[in-house]
Design an enzyme around this catalytic site. Structure first.
Site, short mmCIF file in Angstrom:
data_model
loop_
_atom_site.label_atom_id
_atom_site.label_comp_id
_atom_site.label_asym_id
_atom_site.label_seq_id
_atom_site.Cartn_x
_atom_site.Cartn_y
_atom_site.Cartn_z
N GLU A 55 0.87 -1.17 0.00
CA GLU A 55 0.00 0.00 0.00
C GLU A 55 0.91 1.23 0.00
O GLU A 55 1.18 1.81 1.06
CB GLU A 55 -0.92 -0.01 1.24
N ASP A 79 -0.93 0.61 10.51
CA ASP A 79 -0.65 -0.61 11.25
C ASP A 79 0.75 -1.14 10.99
O ASP A 79 1.16 -2.13 11.60
CB ASP A 79 -1.70 -1.69 10.92
N LYS A 111 -7.79 -4.74 11.18
CA LYS A 111 -8.39 -3.44 10.95
C LYS A 111 -9.37 -3.05 12.06
O LYS A 111 -9.47 -1.88 12.42
CB LYS A 111 -9.12 -3.43 9.60
N ASP A 155 -10.80 2.62 3.16
CA ASP A 155 -9.53 1.92 3.02
C ASP A 155 -8.54 2.89 2.37
O ASP A 155 -8.96 3.82 1.68
CB ASP A 155 -9.69 0.70 2.11
N ASP A 215 -16.35 -5.71 9.41
CA ASP A 215 -17.34 -4.73 8.96
C ASP A 215 -18.75 -5.32 8.95
O ASP A 215 -19.67 -4.77 9.55
CB ASP A 215 -16.96 -4.17 7.57
O1 LIG Z 1 -4.08 -5.48 10.11
C1 LIG Z 1 -4.65 -4.78 9.29
C2 LIG Z 1 -5.12 -5.29 8.06
C3 LIG Z 1 -5.74 -4.42 7.17
N1 LIG Z 1 -5.88 -3.11 7.46
C4 LIG Z 1 -6.52 -2.21 6.47
O2 LIG Z 1 -7.78 -2.69 6.10
C5 LIG Z 1 -8.12 -2.21 4.81
C6 LIG Z 1 -8.72 -3.32 3.97
O3 LIG Z 1 -7.76 -4.25 3.60
P1 LIG Z 1 -7.68 -4.88 2.12
O4 LIG Z 1 -6.54 -5.81 2.11
O5 LIG Z 1 -7.73 -3.81 1.12
O6 LIG Z 1 -8.98 -5.76 2.12
P2 LIG Z 1 -10.27 -5.72 1.16
O7 LIG Z 1 -10.71 -7.13 1.03
O8 LIG Z 1 -10.05 -4.97 -0.08
O9 LIG Z 1 -11.27 -4.92 2.11
C7 LIG Z 1 -12.65 -5.15 2.32
O10 LIG Z 1 -12.90 -6.18 3.26
C8 LIG Z 1 -12.33 -5.99 4.56
C9 LIG Z 1 -12.82 -7.11 5.45
O11 LIG Z 1 -12.41 -8.35 5.03
C10 LIG Z 1 -12.72 -4.66 5.17
O12 LIG Z 1 -11.96 -4.44 6.31
C11 LIG Z 1 -12.44 -3.55 4.19
O13 LIG Z 1 -12.83 -2.32 4.70
C12 LIG Z 1 -13.17 -3.84 2.89
O14 LIG Z 1 -12.95 -2.80 1.96
C13 LIG Z 1 -6.84 -1.65 4.19
O15 LIG Z 1 -6.93 -0.25 4.14
C14 LIG Z 1 -5.78 -2.12 5.16
O16 LIG Z 1 -4.73 -1.22 5.23
C15 LIG Z 1 -5.44 -2.60 8.66
O17 LIG Z 1 -5.56 -1.42 8.92
N2 LIG Z 1 -4.84 -3.45 9.55
MN LIG Z 2 -9.06 -3.29 -0.68
#
Ligand SMILES: O=c1ccn([C@@H]2O[C@H](COP(=O)(O)OP(=O)(O)O[C@H]3O[C@H](CO)[C@@H](O)[C@H](O)[C@H]3O)[C@@H](O)[C@H]2O)c(=O)[nH]1
Ligand SMILES: [Mn+2]
Length: 739
Positions: free
Chosen positions: A123, A152, A295, A319, A453
């Site tokens: 990221e 994080d 998260k 995100d 979520d």
């Molecule tokens: O330990 C962690 C892991 C992830 N994130 C953040 O969580 C967000 C979502 O992560 P991503 O890998 O992009 O997952 P996605 O599958 O694209 O995300 C969807 O699905 C997630 C749940 O599985 C939700 O948390 C997200 O908001 C939703 O957009 C990102 O901004 C990460 O930086 C953290 O802050 N801490």
């Molecule tokens: Mn994502």
């Protein structure tokens, strides 16, 4: 409803309108009802066929084969019934922002915007600050806005990028305001046609000045990122970098917390002397002995820290890749919260997740087109959409665990913010703060579930909070979808596993939901919670009929039999409707075909592993994990993604399963054809035509895998996967045929 609106409009027109449109542009509710009934009748007849035709003679193969099919068809039929709930009454909403401004300009609430990031390698800090800048530039009173970045990874490079952004914002925000820039992520704006437009107009001097500022900042940040450290010079100018002296790893460090723009000081002015929104960087404390809850943990720390700084009544969560594409979205969301008629009940407003990097035919079908354009409107019609993490506005009090209460009752809440000492703030983000508290259970986002979520949104709905789905014409947020097959499958494994865990948790819509949410909404939640278990009937249906074809066991009615009609009708009408729905949602025919393939792949790999991992977790052998999706792609990968070539390139048990299934069907089909030719048996396909067709469709849909095996580029199927799959597929066929 329309009458109700008509009457109301004569008094005070509302700021939002939940226009209930029963599919006005597609199919009327009456027609839909008739159509769905005919499909259901067909499904019942398929069940009846299975029950009434149980084979008695041994040449029809072992009896379990038949009962397995019955079980799979029962599952698919009942699952189809569930999915109808998401299509029953669709709600499309609109807002009246001018009325909001006129009536409530002075009472606009504080808005705290949370951006989460977790790994600077996948990221990139430049992406993160573009999202932050787009949020800072919302068309909303800056003194009522605060932006919080949770990191994080606890990375000093990300902090440095944010520091640079806080300076750049002083020029960017007035620039956006002056030229009414859209979108307000600088990177997105500079590559958009609207920036060319601005260039063509006379103001291009200011444009080139801001572009240069941006490019310089980008260079500095990217250099630091590549070097992996911050120059001495900058560190000596900014004492806060010394916080990182104690940093030992991303899993073991103190709280790093810095208010980069503090609206209580006079310094917080942009280049034109206007107020700036508050800007805060937070990396919560991490220690190996404390589980950090991904998260959800970051969000809860942000909720606490922000409550001491700005305490905005509304919280927007995005995100780090989801920049704001529409500077008016805050006002859109407020139209629902401040609606005179229904506003009090509303706990959160979810926008769709839209994506910038989808290709025309969406090889991995990651934009979730039908879910965003159809199903979520249907969920809204049943009483509330899911909370899907990014692009969601929440009422702070409700997110913190309060029962739904009148919007006006909480006025004054923001006064609590603004009293803080740095050391006290840091304590709010420490590991031990949550010990013996309700955080992660009754307060804030819930812990222990890979879809924090969805489970949090559901529990809010149990407490009486309503949610709203708002899907404006101009996308409110744009993010990044995975660009490889494996990443897509892994993301879906996380989601389907999380949803299945909700089903098995104490928040299960199946039992806890009864009486708390409407039966229709329960059905909607169940369609997602039951994604994962779909793997078993799907695997059965993709393996057994093909093997039986090879062995000469007929499992479906002949084309000439009247029993063929329900099979033909259900298959045809179900897929015709699904294609129509995909096209209504703005997709292409090829995109739909790719979508069908992805459903098959997700069901046979992601969902299978989700089920296995859930069982392992239930037995207590493993803990929840969160594999972060990469937001960057290597050059070669990106090139193939643009060309819509399926990307393998790595070994994974998921690929072994997919390849084995593809080869197994190929072997069965070819084997049957050869047998047919040798025996000269005309009409051989006659009694088995449905089975042969099923097998042929599976081969057609698997073309990218055969291609992947034969390709020579970096993204090809690894040889070891191919070999292993051949061995398994051929042995399965041999063993099945010989017994
Ligand atoms: O330990 C962690 C892991 C992830 N994130 C953040 O969580 C967000 C979502 O992560 P991503 O890998 O992009 O997952 P996605 O599958 O694209 O995300 C969807 O699905 C997630 C749940 O599985 C939700 O948390 C997200 O908001 C939703 O957009 C990102 O901004 C990460 O930086 C953290 O802050 N801490
Ligand atoms: Mn994502």
């Amino acid at each position: 409803m329309s009458l109700f609106l008509l009457v109301r409009r004569k008094k005070t027109p509302p700021v939002s309108a939940g226009n209930v449109v029963f599919d006005s542009d597609h199919m009327g509710k009456g027609k839909k009802w008739v159509f769905a009934s005919t499909i259901f009748l067909g499904i019942c007849m398929i069940w009846a066929y299975r029950v009434s035709h149980v084979p008695s003679e041994p040449e029809h193969g072992p009896i379990w084969v038949w009962f397995g099919l019955l079980a799979a068809e029962l599952w698919f039929g009942l699952y189809w019934v569930l999915t109808q709930a998401c299509r029953w009454s669709l709600i499309y909403r609109r807002t009246f922002k001018d009325r909001l401004s006129r009536r409530y300009e002075k009472d606009l609430p504080g808005v705290d915007i949370f951006v989460c990031t977790a790994d600077p390698a996948i990221e990139p800090p430049m992406m993160v600050i573009n999202t932050v800048l787009s949020a800072m530039a919302y068309d909303y009173p800056p003194e009522k806005m605060s932006i919080y970045l949770s990191d994080d990874a606890g990375s000093d490079i990300t902090y440095y990028a944010l520091l640079e952004a806080s300076e750049f914002a002083k020029h960017w925000i007035p620039f956006c305001r002056k030229f009414m820039v859209e979108p307000r992520s600088p990177a997105a704006f500079f590559r958009s046609p609207s920036s060319d437009q601005l260039c063509a107009d006379s103001e291009n001097e200011e444009l080139s000045a801001i572009k240069k500022l941006y490019e310089d900042m980008k260079n500095r940040i990217e250099t630091a990122h590549e070097l992996g450290r911050i120059s001495e010079d900058i560190c000596s100018k900014h004492k806060e970098f010394s916080q990182w002296d104690s940093y030992s790893s991303r899993r073991d460090h103190d709280t790093f917390l810095e208010i980069l723009i503090d609206r209580t000081t006079r310094k917080a002015m942009d280049a034109e002397g206007n107020a700036l929104p508050t800007l805060v960087y937070m990396a919560r404390e991490k220690r190996p002995q404390y589980f950090h809850n991904f998260k959800a943990g970051a969000m809860n720390a942000l909720i606490r820290v922000s409550s001491a700084i700005s305490n905005g009544r509304i919280i927007l969560n995005v995100d780090c890749d989801m920049y704001s594409n529409n500077s008016e979205s805050i006002k859109d969301a407020l139209c629902f919260f401040m609606d005179e008629e229904r506003g009090d009940e509303i706990a959160y407003v979810q926008f769709p997740q839209s994506f910038e990097n989808v290709t025309r035919n969406e090889q991995y079908s990651s934009s979730l087109r039908v879910i965003s354009e159809v199903e979520f409107h249907g969920l809204d019609g049943q009483g509330g959409v899911l909370y899907i993490g990014s692009g969601c506005f929440h009422r702070r009090d409700i997110l913190c665990g309060k029962k739904i209460s009148r919007w006006s009752e909480n006025s004054g809440i923001e006064q609590n913010g603004g009293i803080y000492k740095p050391e006290e703030l840091k304590k709010l983000a420490s590991c031990s703060y949550e010990e013996n508290t309700e955080w992660g259970r009754e307060m804030g986002l819930k812990y222990g579930c890979p879809v924090e979520d969805v489970i949090t949104g559901l529990s809010i709905q149990y407490r009486g909070g309503r949610s709203v789905y708002f899907n404006p014409k101009r996308n409110a947020f744009l993010g990044i979808v995975p660009t490889t097959l494996l990443q897509s499958l892994v993301q879906h494994k996380r989601w389907s596993e999380g949803d299945l865990q909700i089903l098995l948790s104490r928040y299960s819509p199946a039992w806890h939901g009864v009486g708390r949410i409407s039966p229709g909404l329960t059905m909607c939640y169940l369609t997602y919670c039951l994604w994962a278990p779909n793997c078993l009937p799907t695997l059965y249906y993709t393996i057994i009929p093909s093997l039986c074809l090879l062995k000469g066991i007929s499992l479906f009615p002949e084309v000439t039999s009247p029993w063929f009609i329900p099979f033909g009708y259900v298959i045809f009408s179900k897929y015709a409707y699904s294609l129509a729905e995909y096209l209504w949602s703005g997709g292409t025919v090829l995109g739909w075909w790719n979508d069908q393939r992805m459903w098959l792949y997700k069901r046979t790999s992601s969902y299978l592993f989700a089920v296995i991992d859930t069982v392992v977790k239930l037995l207590g052998f493993s803990e929840t994990a969160f594999v972060i999706t990469s937001k960057v792609a290597e050059e070669g990968v990106a090139r193939r993604y643009e060309k819509e070539m399926m990307e393998f390139g790595a070994t994974s048990p998921m690929f072994t399963i997919l390849t084995t299934l593809a080869l197994l069907n190929l072997v069965c089909f070819l084997g049957t054809a050869v047998k047919g030719l040798v025996s000269g048996g005309a009409g051989f396909f006659g009694s088995m035509s449905l089975q042969a067709m099923l097998c042929a469709v599976l081969i057609l849909i698997n073309v990218p895998i055969y291609h992947g095996i034969l390709r020579k580029d970096e993204g090809k199927m690894p040889i070891s996967t191919t070999v292993a799959s051949i061995v398994v597929a051929v042995s399965a066929c041999t063993i099945f045929v010989s017994f």
